[in-house]
Structure formats: structure tokens, C-alpha cells
Design an enzyme around this catalytic site. Structure first.
Site, PDB file in Angstrom:
ATOM      1  N   ASP A 252      -5.270  16.833  22.193  1.00  0.00           N
ATOM      2  CA  ASP A 252      -6.179  16.362  23.235  1.00  0.00           C
ATOM      3  C   ASP A 252      -6.336  17.478  24.251  1.00  0.00           C
ATOM      4  O   ASP A 252      -5.339  18.016  24.756  1.00  0.00           O
ATOM      5  CB  ASP A 252      -5.620  15.106  23.921  1.00  0.00           C
ATOM      6  CG  ASP A 252      -5.673  13.884  23.026  1.00  0.00           C
ATOM      7  OD1 ASP A 252      -6.248  13.972  21.932  1.00  0.00           O
ATOM      8  OD2 ASP A 252      -5.121  12.847  23.434  1.00  0.00           O
TER       9      ASP A 252
ATOM     10  N   ASP B  42     -12.308   2.272  20.679  1.00  0.00           N
ATOM     11  CA  ASP B  42     -11.164   2.271  21.582  1.00  0.00           C
ATOM     12  C   ASP B  42     -11.062   0.910  22.251  1.00  0.00           C
ATOM     13  O   ASP B  42     -12.007   0.457  22.903  1.00  0.00           O
ATOM     14  CB  ASP B  42     -11.332   3.365  22.635  1.00  0.00           C
ATOM     15  CG  ASP B  42     -11.514   4.738  22.004  1.00  0.00           C
ATOM     16  OD1 ASP B  42     -10.914   4.985  20.947  1.00  0.00           O
ATOM     17  OD2 ASP B  42     -12.263   5.549  22.582  1.00  0.00           O
TER      18      ASP B  42
END
Length: 247
Positions: free
Chosen positions: A11, A132
Site C-alpha cells: 500500500d 470494500d
């Protein structure tokens, strides 16, 4: 049947390799200031795939992390699936011209299904849908906002449009090191006819063993981040459980 895929995660925030807790940008841990070196270490460990998310782009729509992505692609032979801030066909075209293998669309697809349709028509199964979820609600814009779209409707829309698969993240589990949401994953897998990659909470080798038992239920693989960086999951052991990554 192909072996389950193991996806180590990078990330990116401000060109650094980080992990968040439950998507909270205020709870950021920097694990490596050199994401390219980190990617090479994953490749040297035997990984064939890499999961990269540009959190700057996901949150704000703009980023300076493109240079990192290019360096990783040039400097390794890893297959790369990439997400974060993909909100135009031009940006997706740029990715595939660079040689990226999959593009993960979340916010832009949820807010505009016509965009997702255009992307899948242009790039077919190389487009994956990022779903998500926080407490059964779909989240967008780097997990910072709630979407009105229901999970079941989003899954059906993605399936109908022909996306290659779904990256399913339980935000409540992400970075918390307490195991993935297997129940939610199976529930969504039963509602779709496309592969699902599980993300969020994969924290110990027992999780890898459990996920392996789901390969006949539509689960294509698992993304793992913090547990690798913390040394809780040995990559070699995980790869042995999932099977030959070249298959």
C-alpha cells in the site's frame, strides 16, 4: 485447476510502503521507505503476483506514486494487480500500456456503472471490481465514505458486466491481525459466479490453511500485508500451502 494465488500487498502513501488499521489514515505504519526493494524481496521469496494499492489516489484522486509503480514493473517480473484512484479510461489504458496485469476499480465503478461497463468492454477480464465493506456497507474513496449501493447489487452488477473477479475487503478486519471474515466471503461467493480474492485480516498461517479449503467455493486467492511485514506469516510456508504459483 489452478493453484490458489498468494498476493503480498504493498500500500503506497507518499512513495512509501505502509499499512493502515481499518482504513484509518491516521493509524499509518511505514514498513518500508523503498517499495521497489520490498517488491523485489517478495519476488525473491517466490511470489509471482503482487497487489498494489495507491492510497493517495484512492483518497484524493491524485498521487505521485506512479513512478514507484513503473519502477516495480520494470525492476521485477511480478504479475501486478493495481488499484487506487482509477477513475478514467485513460488512466486504465496507461496501466495496461505499462504492462500491469489487472486493474481494480472501486469508487469509480460504484458511482458510475457505465464507467465499469466501458472498462470491461475495453479490457475484458483484466478489470476486477474492488468491493470494500464495513459493517455490511459498501465504502468508497479510500474507505472514507459510505455508498448507498447494496453489496448484493454491486456483486450482481460486476458479474453481469463481465469483470474478471472481485477483490473483497472487510475493512473491519484490515490491519487488525485477527483473521479474515470467512463467513462474509463465502456468503458473497455464493451470490456470484466469478472468482473472489479475500483481503483483510489474514494474519497467521492457520488462516492460509483455512482459506485453502475454500478453493472449490470460488475463492481464487488471498491478499496478505501486515502479517508478512510483522513476520507472522512465512511466505515460503504460505506458498507451499497454496501450491505452485505458476500453475
Amino acid at each position: 485447476m489452478e493453484a490458489m494465488k498468494f498476493y503480498p500487498a504493498i500500500d503506497l502513501i507518499n512513495k512509501e510502503c505502509v499499512r493502515l488499521e481499518k482504513g484509518n489514515f491516521q493509524k499509518k505504519t511505514v514498513f518500508n521507505k523503498d517499495p521497489v526493494r520490498q517488491a523485489k524481496s517478495f519476488e525473491n521469496a517466490g511470489c509471482k503476483w503482487l497487489h498494489i494499492v495507491d492510497l493517495d489516489a484512492a483518497k484524493d484522486g491524485h498521487s505521485e506514486n506512479d513512478v514507484i509503480l513503473k519502477e516495480i514493473k520494470i525492476g521485477t517480473d511480478l504479475n501486478i494487480q493495481f488499484g487506487g484512484g482509477l477513475r478514467s479510461i485513460e488512466k486504465i489504458d496507461e496501466l495496461f500500456n505499462l504492462g500491469i496485469d489487472r486493474a481494480i476499480i472501486g469508487t469509480a465503478a460504484i458511482e458510475n456503472m457505465t464507467f465499469l461497463e466501458s472498462a470491461t468492454q475495453r479490457h475484458s477480464e483484466k478489470i476486477w471490481l474492488g468491493v470494500d465493506i464495513l459493517k455490511n456497507e459498501v465504502r468508497i474513496e479510500g474507505w472514507t465514505k459510505k455508498s448507498d449501493m447494496k453489496v448484493v447489487d454491486l456483486i450482481k452488477a460486476g458479474s453481469d458486466l463481465g469483470v474478471g473477479g472481485i477483490i473483497l475487503t472487510d475493512i473491519n478486519k484490515d490491519g487488525m491481525m485477527d483473521g479474515p471474515n470467512i463467513e462474509l466471503t463465502l456468503e458473497i461467493a455464493e451470490q456470484s459466479n466469478i472468482p473472489i480474492i479475500i483481503s483483510g485480516g489474514v494474519s497467521k498461517i492457520e488462516d492460509i490453511i483455512k482459506i485453502k479449503t475454500l478453493e472449490n467455493k470460488g475463492i481464487e486467492g488471498a491478499i496478505c500485508g501486515r502479517a508478512i511485514y510483522n513476520g507472522e506469516i512465512d511466505i515460503d510456508e504460505a506458498l507451499n500451502i497454496f501450491g505452485d504459483q505458476n500453475a
